[in-house]
Scaffold this motif. Sequence first.
Motif, short mmCIF file in Angstrom:
data_model
loop_
_atom_site.label_atom_id
_atom_site.label_comp_id
_atom_site.label_asym_id
_atom_site.label_seq_id
_atom_site.Cartn_x
_atom_site.Cartn_y
_atom_site.Cartn_z
N GLN A 1 6.03 0.36 -2.79
CA GLN A 1 6.77 1.58 -2.52
C GLN A 1 7.63 1.51 -1.25
O GLN A 1 7.30 2.03 -0.19
CB GLN A 1 5.79 2.76 -2.41
CG GLN A 1 4.93 3.00 -3.63
CD GLN A 1 5.72 3.55 -4.81
OE1 GLN A 1 6.56 4.44 -4.65
NE2 GLN A 1 5.45 3.04 -5.99
N GLU B 1 4.98 9.10 -7.41
CA GLU B 1 6.11 8.36 -6.84
C GLU B 1 6.86 9.22 -5.85
O GLU B 1 6.96 10.45 -6.01
CB GLU B 1 7.05 7.90 -7.96
CG GLU B 1 6.44 6.87 -8.89
CD GLU B 1 7.40 6.43 -9.98
OE1 GLU B 1 8.51 7.02 -10.06
OE2 GLU B 1 7.04 5.52 -10.74
N THR C 1 9.58 11.80 -6.84
CA THR C 1 9.22 12.97 -7.63
C THR C 1 9.31 14.29 -6.87
O THR C 1 9.86 15.27 -7.39
CB THR C 1 7.80 12.80 -8.19
OG1 THR C 1 7.77 11.63 -9.01
CG2 THR C 1 7.39 14.00 -9.03
N TYR D 1 15.18 2.37 -3.76
CA TYR D 1 13.77 2.66 -4.00
C TYR D 1 13.19 1.55 -4.87
O TYR D 1 13.46 1.46 -6.06
CB TYR D 1 13.61 4.01 -4.68
CG TYR D 1 12.18 4.44 -4.93
CD1 TYR D 1 11.12 3.91 -4.21
CD2 TYR D 1 11.89 5.42 -5.88
CE1 TYR D 1 9.82 4.30 -4.43
CE2 TYR D 1 10.58 5.83 -6.11
CZ TYR D 1 9.55 5.28 -5.39
OH TYR D 1 8.27 5.67 -5.61
N LYS E 1 10.02 0.44 -6.41
CA LYS E 1 8.71 0.98 -6.75
C LYS E 1 7.63 -0.10 -6.81
O LYS E 1 6.45 0.20 -6.68
CB LYS E 1 8.77 1.71 -8.09
CG LYS E 1 9.72 2.89 -8.12
CD LYS E 1 9.71 3.55 -9.50
CE LYS E 1 10.68 4.70 -9.57
NZ LYS E 1 10.68 5.34 -10.92
N ASN F 1 6.54 -1.76 -9.42
CA ASN F 1 5.62 -1.46 -10.54
C ASN F 1 5.88 -2.33 -11.76
O ASN F 1 5.38 -2.02 -12.85
CB ASN F 1 5.69 0.01 -10.90
CG ASN F 1 7.06 0.45 -11.42
OD1 ASN F 1 7.99 -0.37 -11.48
ND2 ASN F 1 7.20 1.72 -11.75
N ILE G 1 0.17 3.23 -6.02
CA ILE G 1 0.25 4.00 -7.27
C ILE G 1 -0.14 3.07 -8.40
O ILE G 1 0.43 2.00 -8.57
CB ILE G 1 1.67 4.55 -7.51
CG1 ILE G 1 2.02 5.56 -6.41
CG2 ILE G 1 1.77 5.18 -8.87
CD1 ILE G 1 3.37 6.20 -6.58
#
Length: 222
Positions: A149, A174, A177, A187, A189, A191, A222
């Motif tokens: 993140q 996230e 959001t 950004y 993430k 993931n 996350i």
Amino acid sequence: YAISCDADSSEYASIADPGFITTGDFAFTMSFRYNDGIGSYGAFQITTGLNCRIHPSAGTFRIQMSDGSNDAAFNTNNNLGDGEWHTIVISCDRDGDMDYYEDYDAISGYTESVDISSVTGSLEDAGSDDNWYFGHDGVTRYAGIDIDQIAFYDSVLSIGSSVVIYTALQAGVEISTPISLPDPICYWKCNEGTGTTVANAGSESLAMTLHNTPTWITDGMI
């Protein structure tokens, strides 16, 4: 998911010369966990103008901003090499202060601030290497960290925004959001769960590259 970089294997992540930080206000947030004691270096180096170095015995950060002529820095008082996830927010008002928020929720957290009004030039003026590095100093040192993140904003973030970011991540949400946050222009993430490229979910399209095959892990923020 998250990305686990092993220092002994020279594993790290980078973004090639994004050129976003010139002379304007900006903010940066990152979640990381040292996986090899306190590591041998800081968690990031964003160009040579904004970086952190780890104290070799205390495990505290020294965060420094430089434009090649003027410098501003502070030392945190916390040991982040405890094997736990940490989330930091660095918010930079270029004619005011650089504010640092560490694991900041509504009732606790650590803050630090330093006047950066003398650092008026582009951070890229501080050196010839304008890449962004995570878990690496761009030369010979590696941190040994897990990464998750990462976001970059082209404006300052308030202490309230830092609370929102930390609370969201702790809740498994996230950071793009919550509607109370501005949209990040970058950004990552982290993931994907596989491969050597991390997509940019912000308004820019620059991907993050993973070097020397870091491991994807499933116990990220996350």
